[in-house]
Design a protein around this motif. Structure first.
Motif, PDB file in Angstrom:
ATOM      1  N   UNK A 151      37.031  29.464  25.015  1.00 35.90           N
ATOM      2  CA  UNK A 151      38.161  29.630  24.100  1.00 35.90           C
ATOM      3  C   UNK A 151      39.450  29.109  24.721  1.00 35.90           C
ATOM      4  N   UNK A 152      39.636  29.336  26.019  1.00 36.95           N
ATOM      5  CA  UNK A 152      40.856  28.862  26.680  1.00 36.95           C
ATOM      6  C   UNK A 152      40.955  27.341  26.665  1.00 36.95           C
ATOM      7  N   UNK A 153      39.814  26.665  26.494  1.00 36.02           N
ATOM      8  CA  UNK A 153      39.839  25.211  26.395  1.00 36.02           C
ATOM      9  C   UNK A 153      40.124  24.704  24.989  1.00 36.02           C
ATOM     10  N   UNK A 154      40.220  25.629  24.029  1.00 36.45           N
ATOM     11  CA  UNK A 154      40.422  25.237  22.632  1.00 36.45           C
ATOM     12  C   UNK A 154      41.800  25.597  22.095  1.00 36.45           C
ATOM     13  N   UNK A 155      42.556  26.446  22.792  1.00 37.62           N
ATOM     14  CA  UNK A 155      43.812  26.960  22.247  1.00 37.62           C
ATOM     15  C   UNK A 155      44.947  26.758  23.239  1.00 37.62           C
ATOM     16  N   UNK A 156      46.192  26.825  22.732  1.00 35.18           N
ATOM     17  CA  UNK A 156      47.359  26.799  23.614  1.00 35.18           C
ATOM     18  C   UNK A 156      47.973  28.189  23.731  1.00 35.18           C
ATOM     19  N   UNK A 157      47.174  29.187  23.424  1.00 34.38           N
ATOM     20  CA  UNK A 157      47.579  30.593  23.467  1.00 34.38           C
ATOM     21  C   UNK A 157      47.177  31.197  24.803  1.00 34.38           C
ATOM     22  N   UNK A 158      47.982  32.101  25.397  1.00 32.70           N
ATOM     23  CA  UNK A 158      47.547  32.788  26.615  1.00 32.70           C
ATOM     24  C   UNK A 158      46.249  33.554  26.374  1.00 32.70           C
ATOM     25  N   UNK A 159      45.275  33.356  27.247  1.00 33.42           N
ATOM     26  CA  UNK A 159      43.971  34.007  27.128  1.00 33.42           C
ATOM     27  C   UNK A 159      43.783  34.966  28.300  1.00 33.42           C
ATOM     28  N   UNK A 160      43.406  36.196  27.972  1.00 33.41           N
ATOM     29  CA  UNK A 160      43.124  37.222  28.982  1.00 33.41           C
ATOM     30  C   UNK A 160      41.634  37.515  28.933  1.00 33.41           C
ATOM     31  N   UNK A 161      40.931  37.206  30.006  1.00 30.70           N
ATOM     32  CA  UNK A 161      39.499  37.444  30.067  1.00 30.70           C
ATOM     33  C   UNK A 161      39.215  38.894  30.425  1.00 30.70           C
ATOM     34  N   UNK A 162      38.317  39.503  29.664  1.00 29.36           N
ATOM     35  CA  UNK A 162      37.930  40.895  29.884  1.00 29.36           C
ATOM     36  C   UNK A 162      36.427  40.951  30.154  1.00 29.36           C
ATOM     37  N   UNK A 163      36.030  40.991  31.436  1.00 33.99           N
ATOM     38  CA  UNK A 163      34.594  41.070  31.748  1.00 33.99           C
ATOM     39  C   UNK A 163      34.030  42.440  31.400  1.00 33.99           C
ATOM     40  N   UNK A 164      32.821  42.442  30.855  1.00 32.50           N
ATOM     41  CA  UNK A 164      32.200  43.670  30.366  1.00 32.50           C
ATOM     42  C   UNK A 164      30.897  43.923  31.126  1.00 32.50           C
ATOM     43  N   UNK A 165      30.650  45.175  31.437  1.00 35.82           N
ATOM     44  CA  UNK A 165      29.495  45.551  32.263  1.00 35.82           C
ATOM     45  C   UNK A 165      28.249  45.792  31.425  1.00 35.82           C
ATOM     46  N   UNK A 166      27.927  44.859  30.540  1.00 35.46           N
ATOM     47  CA  UNK A 166      26.768  45.068  29.678  1.00 35.46           C
ATOM     48  C   UNK A 166      25.609  44.135  29.975  1.00 35.46           C
ATOM     49  N   UNK A 167      25.721  43.336  31.009  1.00 30.26           N
ATOM     50  CA  UNK A 167      24.673  42.376  31.312  1.00 30.26           C
ATOM     51  C   UNK A 167      23.516  42.988  32.074  1.00 30.26           C
ATOM     52  N   UNK A 168      22.510  42.207  32.331  1.00 34.22           N
ATOM     53  CA  UNK A 168      21.393  42.646  33.156  1.00 34.22           C
ATOM     54  C   UNK A 168      20.914  41.454  33.979  1.00 34.22           C
ATOM     55  N   UNK A 169      20.012  41.709  34.892  1.00 37.01           N
ATOM     56  CA  UNK A 169      19.534  40.633  35.749  1.00 37.01           C
ATOM     57  C   UNK A 169      20.454  40.412  36.937  1.00 37.01           C
ATOM     58  N   UNK A 170      20.540  39.172  37.399  1.00 36.82           N
ATOM     59  CA  UNK A 170      21.324  38.840  38.596  1.00 36.82           C
ATOM     60  C   UNK A 170      22.804  39.145  38.374  1.00 36.82           C
ATOM     61  N   UNK A 171      23.417  39.780  39.383  1.00 32.10           N
ATOM     62  CA  UNK A 171      24.855  40.099  39.337  1.00 32.10           C
ATOM     63  C   UNK A 171      25.204  40.812  38.036  1.00 32.10           C
TER      64      UNK A 171
END
Length: 260
Positions: free
Chosen positions: A190-210
């Motif tokens: 998304x940050x590559x598509x807009x000129x708006x400030x983007x705040x990334x919010x990582x979420x702990x919902x994954x599984x597997x490596x890391x």
């Protein structure tokens, strides 16, 4: 000072309100509530329910309503929410109490509370339904800071057409919070598509490596496109940062309007 003391003596001002006026915070058996944080920092004080007993959360929420006119409680469960509701029903029956279940956030407003209004929009974007809790927390905080909040959900990179369908809405926002788990690619895209400030919010919902959000956090920190990144599941911080951006944008629009 004398007027304040007389007001306390007459029952017009509570001890907690007086303490907050004098010191900036109010103390009770559950801790100290920073009633002046919003005036000082622009971001409202919130009560983290996680790790506190329901009675402690209820006491702090009551103090918040008394001193700031509003209580924001994050990471609430049913026991916390029930305790706050019962306490406010007893002490402040006119308070408006609302629970956003998917965000695990409770907000209570005193009848006299005047919410801020900001002429700016914050977009809250989630990659999938499982990102709803931290994304929802960010949405509540940005909204409580006065921004108009537009939510766009379930646009993860597994099907990029979903993101492309929302490009116009993404570009219309003044700030974006983008929540994603797994490899955390969505904020970078998304940050590559807009000129708006983007705040990334990582979420702990994954599984597997890391898993547990670590891969998402690393991916956002390594982003080739320009974005800011908060801690894992830090919806409050992301919403607060977006709210501050919205306030700055809104203030600039007001100044431009005055010059016209």
């Amino acid at each position: 000072m004398r007027e304040l003391l007389e007001s306390v003596a007459n029952g017009e001002t509570s001890v907690a309100e007086a303490e907050a006026m004098l010191s900036g915070y109010a103390t009770n058996g559950a801790g100290r509530f920073d009633a002046a944080r919003e005036r000082r920092r622009g971001v409202p004080e919130a009560i983290l329910a996680d790790g506190k007993t329901p009675s402690e959360v209820a006491e702090l929420a009551t103090t918040a309503v008394e001193t700031a006119g509003r209580a924001i409680v994050t990471r609430v469960d049913d026991d916390h929410a029930g305790a706050v509701q019962r306490r406010l029903d007893a002490d402040h029956p006119d308070a408006d109490v609302r629970v956003r279940t998917r965000a695990n956030v409770l907000v209570a407003h005193a009848p006299t509370f005047e919410p801020p209004e900001v002429n700016a929009t914050v977009g809250i974007v989630s990659a999938g339904t499982s990102d709803a809790i931290p994304a929802g927390e960010a949405a509540v905080i940005a909204s409580e800071m006065g921004a108009t909040v537009e939510e766009i959900h379930d646009v993860g990179v597994a099907s990029l057409v979903r993101v492309l369908d929302e490009v116009d809405a993404l570009r219309a926002a003044d700030a974006l919070v983008v929540a994603a788990g797994r490899e955390g690619a969505l904020p970078t895209v998304i940050a590559g598509l807009v000129d708006t400030p983007v705040i990334g919010l990582p979420v702990s919902n994954g599984y597997g490596h890391a898993s547990d959000g670590e891969a998402a956090l690393s991916g956002m920190l390594q982003s080739c496109t320009v974005l800011s990144t908060v801690n894992i599941d830090a919806g409050f911080v992301a919403g607060g940062q977006a709210g501050l951006i919205a306030r700055a944008v809104g203030a600039a629009r007001e100044r431009d309007g005055e010059r016209e």
